[in-house]
Design an enzyme around this catalytic site. Structure first.
Site, mmCIF file in Angstrom:
data_model
loop_
_atom_site.group_PDB
_atom_site.id
_atom_site.type_symbol
_atom_site.label_atom_id
_atom_site.label_comp_id
_atom_site.label_asym_id
_atom_site.label_seq_id
_atom_site.Cartn_x
_atom_site.Cartn_y
_atom_site.Cartn_z
ATOM 1 N N GLU A 1 27.324 -78.766 -26.996
ATOM 2 C CA GLU A 1 28.414 -78.536 -26.098
ATOM 3 C C GLU A 1 28.060 -78.406 -24.627
ATOM 4 O O GLU A 1 29.120 -78.422 -23.964
ATOM 5 C CB GLU A 1 29.359 -77.607 -26.626
ATOM 6 C CG GLU A 1 29.664 -77.849 -28.245
ATOM 7 C CD GLU A 1 30.632 -76.831 -28.887
ATOM 8 O OE1 GLU A 1 31.288 -75.789 -27.978
ATOM 9 O OE2 GLU A 1 31.111 -76.984 -29.987
ATOM 10 N N GLN B 1 26.395 -59.944 -22.222
ATOM 11 C CA GLN B 1 25.467 -60.486 -23.328
ATOM 12 C C GLN B 1 24.387 -61.069 -22.709
ATOM 13 O O GLN B 1 23.269 -61.134 -23.352
ATOM 14 C CB GLN B 1 26.403 -61.521 -23.839
ATOM 15 C CG GLN B 1 27.346 -61.020 -24.939
ATOM 16 C CD GLN B 1 28.197 -62.314 -25.672
ATOM 17 O OE1 GLN B 1 28.116 -63.277 -25.140
ATOM 18 N NE2 GLN B 1 28.456 -61.815 -27.033
ATOM 19 N N HIS C 1 32.253 -66.368 -35.138
ATOM 20 C CA HIS C 1 31.864 -66.029 -33.569
ATOM 21 C C HIS C 1 30.633 -65.060 -33.726
ATOM 22 O O HIS C 1 29.578 -65.211 -32.940
ATOM 23 C CB HIS C 1 33.118 -65.379 -32.931
ATOM 24 C CG HIS C 1 33.958 -66.405 -32.654
ATOM 25 N ND1 HIS C 1 33.819 -67.519 -31.886
ATOM 26 C CD2 HIS C 1 35.330 -66.092 -32.869
ATOM 27 C CE1 HIS C 1 34.927 -68.235 -31.568
ATOM 28 N NE2 HIS C 1 35.932 -67.409 -32.169
ATOM 29 N N HIS D 1 28.781 -74.069 -31.304
ATOM 30 C CA HIS D 1 27.923 -73.437 -30.396
ATOM 31 C C HIS D 1 26.548 -72.433 -31.200
ATOM 32 O O HIS D 1 25.735 -72.526 -30.767
ATOM 33 C CB HIS D 1 28.738 -72.033 -30.178
ATOM 34 C CG HIS D 1 29.520 -72.365 -28.811
ATOM 35 N ND1 HIS D 1 30.277 -71.370 -28.280
ATOM 36 C CD2 HIS D 1 29.595 -73.091 -28.091
ATOM 37 C CE1 HIS D 1 30.764 -71.514 -27.108
ATOM 38 N NE2 HIS D 1 30.574 -72.899 -27.006
#
Lengths: 532, 343
Positions: free
Chosen positions: B12, B102, B284, B309
């Site tokens: 992506e 992160q 997620h 992802h």
């Protein structure tokens, strides 16, 4: 990570940026939105606002710091009473633009033109367009409803791209119409010169007697006359115009009627009444430069006109009135001309009441730098483009200009021409060391060949009209004039100028060819021939 | 050390590859060159939110960076020595405070000393994991792998006004230990919280009504939090499921032009899918766990259908670490992801 900083300069929008309640975040506020874009990082925002909008400026600043901590917001107070007055707003913004040092090699400037009155937006546009602010424009727009968010969109417009030339030309016209601003006083430092100017101003304000300005060619006699006129006009001491003429251009039969006018039928070709320059100057100032070049008949008439405030036009038996102040200029020693019988003693006595000697550029080394600023200013105002010197180029030029190697034979005329040439060659509005070096060579060559100024005879004979001659034609015209000066008649000059082609023709009319050529510049033989 | 080339148009594309590459580079010391950054997008190249992450990482890892400019299609990152310490990063609204954390977190979690990180900006941004997810779901699992972290929200910052701030204290470990998470275990608590900052309370009520209806939870699980000290308005609704082995959290954001009912029902449906799958890890969280596991002793977990992802992440781990992440479908609703220990 060395990249140029992005600096946005923009006016606070008293309407569009408004909002103190929570719901301000749901509205599009152009100044805040500038700092909300993912693909635009504003390192510094220079927020221009009027004191009465201080509270709003603080809210907007706090909000920007929240949405964009990377952005430093710098406050700049700017005052104008009427935000719809073009001259006032433009003036205030121009002051801002000039008060600040721009560093386009280190910072990338964007001028935000979405906020403020339309007048303010136009002013911002003009300042960028004229390179007073070395920036590109940024325009912001509210979000399209379907896209959501409050940042909206932005567009960056680079006016230097040629596709905007036509728009720029249009705005330049409007600029000329709308703005006749900025009197540019030169900050001169030469004490003797400053004292002289002070005295001239005192005299100019208190007296309507003739003034005589002496000094070498190019010392600024005409400019000074114009300043005196402006000064008297500002004090409402003159109602009429400033009429300027270089007496060197008044030769032969035409001189009388040019100065004093004529009536219809006074001589062959006088098909209508002519007013003449003296009558035109009624109520104003008549500037006669190179007064030493005036013929003896004209000298006598002029004396009469000054003393009686009246004179006879050519062919008229009725006197006409004209009340003007005379400013005479000369680069000759008129006393010596009187001794040698070339100038009337009584006229000199009459115009010599107040005489001032203007020093040449070489006598005023302290004034080289302020005059450079002045010429660049003038260039920016007339040509519409701001030009700056790099530090190195500036130092180099000033060193040369003040040094012993600079003859400045044509004084400020040479200086002005040099600055204009460098400004013309400055791409992107920046004069580099290379351009200066090239100019120094050019000046040295000119002085060495004994040429007084770039125009030579063209300037001498055409006067202010010389500015309208293309460089291409100038070279030819200069050579033609030189030939005329050294010839005894029009025919002789024609023969020498057309020496080659005439040998190939059965019949030749060189004199006629030359006459037609000169006529294109409004010149007759009498204008170009040497008086004998 | 040879420079690793990473294709920014992988999967992506976008910011995720950049942030994960930086995180991996800081821990492994491998320099990388990212090419084709956001290639083919309407506005290609690096954006502001990417730059803030790059700058934060450059500071933490004393890295040398080239191409860190808006619109740049290529970036090189040469990491130096990671320094533990006290950091404070300010992030514009467009970016997200949690994404910046992160990026630097794995390196600080394995550093030589204790660190604190304060991040200012958007703490609750629809395009990024909200603070609550970090604090309640992700960090407790990392704790189980060795490093200990505590996260405190000082105040939320919503899009577009931002102005939020949180603090994370990190007690590092030598390595990330193995994580095995096949079972969720017994559900111990259910919580649904609707936060309204400078907005009407009724928005929160309408969202929670949807949660109650879709999930059949009773009123004692529902809570409204009204925030007065935010810079700008905002709304988030979180549904939290605390189980014996894991806590999962799902969020939805109030948005202009989207009804409170729609916000509430969307997040409730996400939670319902998770509960129906019976797995411990939601999509997620699965994505977030891959990186610390691959950098450490590996492990295995069960989850729902992996997102794009997650697949991109798996590819990136292969190029940085040579790790083969195995993704297997066990049933219609259940997938198992096995991460090998770092070689």
């Amino acid at each position: 990570m060395s990249r140029k900083k992005t600096v946005v300069v923009g006016l606070l929008g008293p309407t569009l940026d408004l909002g103190t309640k929570t719901n301000r975040w749901e509205r599009w506020r152009p100044t805040v939105s500038l700092c909300q874009h993912e693909d635009l990082l504003v390192d510094r925002l220079e927020l221009l606002y009027q004191r009465r909008y201080t509270a709003l400026a603080q809210t907007v600043t706090a909000d920007i710091q929240s949405v964009s901590p990377e952005t430093e917001v710098v406050h700049r107070l700017i005052e104008f009473e009427d935000a719809w007055d073009l001259e006032e707003v433009y003036g205030a913004l121009l002051d801002f633009a000039r008060s600040r040092v721009w560093a386009p090699d280190k910072e990338d400037y964007l001028v935000h033109i979405t906020t403020g009155t339309h007048i303010a937006q136009i002013s911002m546009f003009l300042l960028v367009e004229a390179h007073h602010i070395p920036a590109r424009l940024i325009q912001t727009a509210p979000p399209v409803r379907s896209q959501g968010g409050t940042a909206g969109s932005f567009a960056i417009i680079d006016l230097d791209l040629s596709k905007y030339d036509t728009i720029a030309a249009r705005f330049r016209r409007e600029q000329k119409e709308g703005l006749s601003l900025l009197k540019a006083g030169i900050d001169t430092r030469n004490a003797a010169f400053n004292q002289l100017i002070e005295r001239i101003e005192q005299v100019a304000i208190r007296s309507r007697d003739p003034l005589l300005l002496m000094g070498p060619t190019g010392a600024g006699k005409s400019q000074l006359a114009r300043r005196i006129f402006e000064l008297k006009k500002a004090r409402r001491q003159v109602a009429g115009p400033l009429v300027e003429v270089n007496c060197a251009t008044l030769r032969g039969d035409g001189a009388m009627s040019t100065l004093f006018g004529h009536v219809k039928g006074a001589f062959t070709g006088a098909i209508a009444d002519r007013q003449g320059l003296l009558r035109k100057a009624n109520g104003g100032i008549l500037m006669l430069d190179e007064i030493g070049e005036l013929g003896s008949d004209e000298q006598a008439m002029l004396l009469h006109a000054i003393e009686e405030k009246s004179f006879f036009p050519v062919g008229s038996d009725r006197e006409v009135q004209s009340d003007f102040q005379l400013i005479a200029g000369t680069n000759r020693d008129l006393r010596r001309d009187v001794e040698q019988g070339r100038f009337r003693e009584d006229l000199l006595a009459r115009i010599d009441l107040w005489s001032f000697k203007l020093p040449g550029l070489r006598e005023r080394p302290e004034d080289v730098a302020p005059n450079l600023e002045y010429e660049l200013d003038r260039w920016a105002q007339s040509g519409g483009e701001a030009v700056t010197f790099s530090r190195e180029a500036r130092d180099r030029f000033l060193d040369f200009a003040r040094g012993p190697g600079a003859a400045w034979a044509g004084n400020f005329r040479d200086f002005n021409a040099a600055v204009r040439r460098m400004a013309t060659l400055a791409s992107g509005g920046r004069v580099t060391r290379e351009i200066v070096d090239e100019e120094i060579v050019r000046l040295r060559d000119a002085w060495r060949s004994g040429e007084v100024s770039s125009g030579g005879l063209v300037d001498e004979i055409l006067g202010s009209r010389a500015a309208g001659v293309d460089p291409f034609d100038r070279v030819q015209l200069e050579e033609v004039l030189r030939a005329c000066r050294s010839a005894r008649s029009l025919s002789e000059a024609g023969r020498s100028l057309f020496a080659i082609s005439r040998t190939r023709k059965a019949s030749s009319n060189d004199a006629d060819r030359l006459r037609k050529y000169l006529a294109r510049y409004g010149l007759a033989w009498a204008d170009v021939a040497t008086r004998r | 050390m040879a420079i690793l080339e990473v294709d920014g148009s992988l999967g992506e594309g976008g910011g995720q590859i950049l942030r994960s590459s930086i995180a991996l580079s800081l821990v492994t010391g491998t320099p990388f060159r990212l090419v084709n950054v956001r290639a083919g997008r309407k506005r290609p190249g690096l954006m502001r939110q990417h730059l803030t992450a790059v700058q934060a990482a450059a500071e933490v890892g004393q890295a040398q960076v080239t191409g860190a400019e808006i619109g740049s299609l290529q970036l090189t990152f040469h990491p130096g020595t990671v320094r533990s310490g006290d950091y404070c990063f300010s992030v514009g609204t467009a970016g997200s405070a949690t994404l910046v954390l992160q990026t630097v977190f794995p390196a600080l979690a394995l550093a030589t000393g204790r660190s604190t990180v304060t991040v200012e900006g958007g703490t609750h941004n629809p395009m990024a994991p909200p603070f609550d997810f970090l604090a309640r779901a992700f960090l407790p699992l990392v704790d189980r792998m060795g490093p200990r972290s505590t996260a405190v929200l000082e105040r939320p910052g919503f899009y577009p006004a931002g102005g939020g701030r949180f603090h994370v204290a990190i007690e590092p470990a030598a390595v990330f230990g193995r994580l095995d998470l096949r079972e969720r275990g017994e559900i111990r608590a259910r919580r649904a919280t609707a936060v309204v900052a400078l907005l009407k309370r009724s928005i929160a009520e309408r969202e929670l009504a949807q949660v109650r209806e879709h999930l059949g939870w009773d009123d004692s699980t529902l809570r409204i939090e009204s925030v007065a000290k935010a810079v700008g308005p905002g709304n988030v609704v979180s549904v939290e499921v605390e189980s014996e082995h894991v806590t999962e959290l799902f969020s939805g954001f109030g948005e202009r032009g989207v009804s409170a009912e729609r916000v509430g029902s969307t997040v409730a449906r996400e939670a319902a899918d998770y509960l129906a799958a019976g797995v411990p890890v939601g999509p997620h969280l699965a994505d977030q766990l891959l990186l610390p596991m691959a950098l450490g002793a590996g492990g295995v977990f069960r989850t729902q259908e992996p997102s794009g992802h997650t697949c991109t992440h798996a590819e990136l781990l292969k190029s940085f670490l040579g790790s083969d992440v195995r993704i297997r479908k066990l049933s219609e609703l259940v997938w198992e992801i096995e991460v090998p220990a770092r070689a």
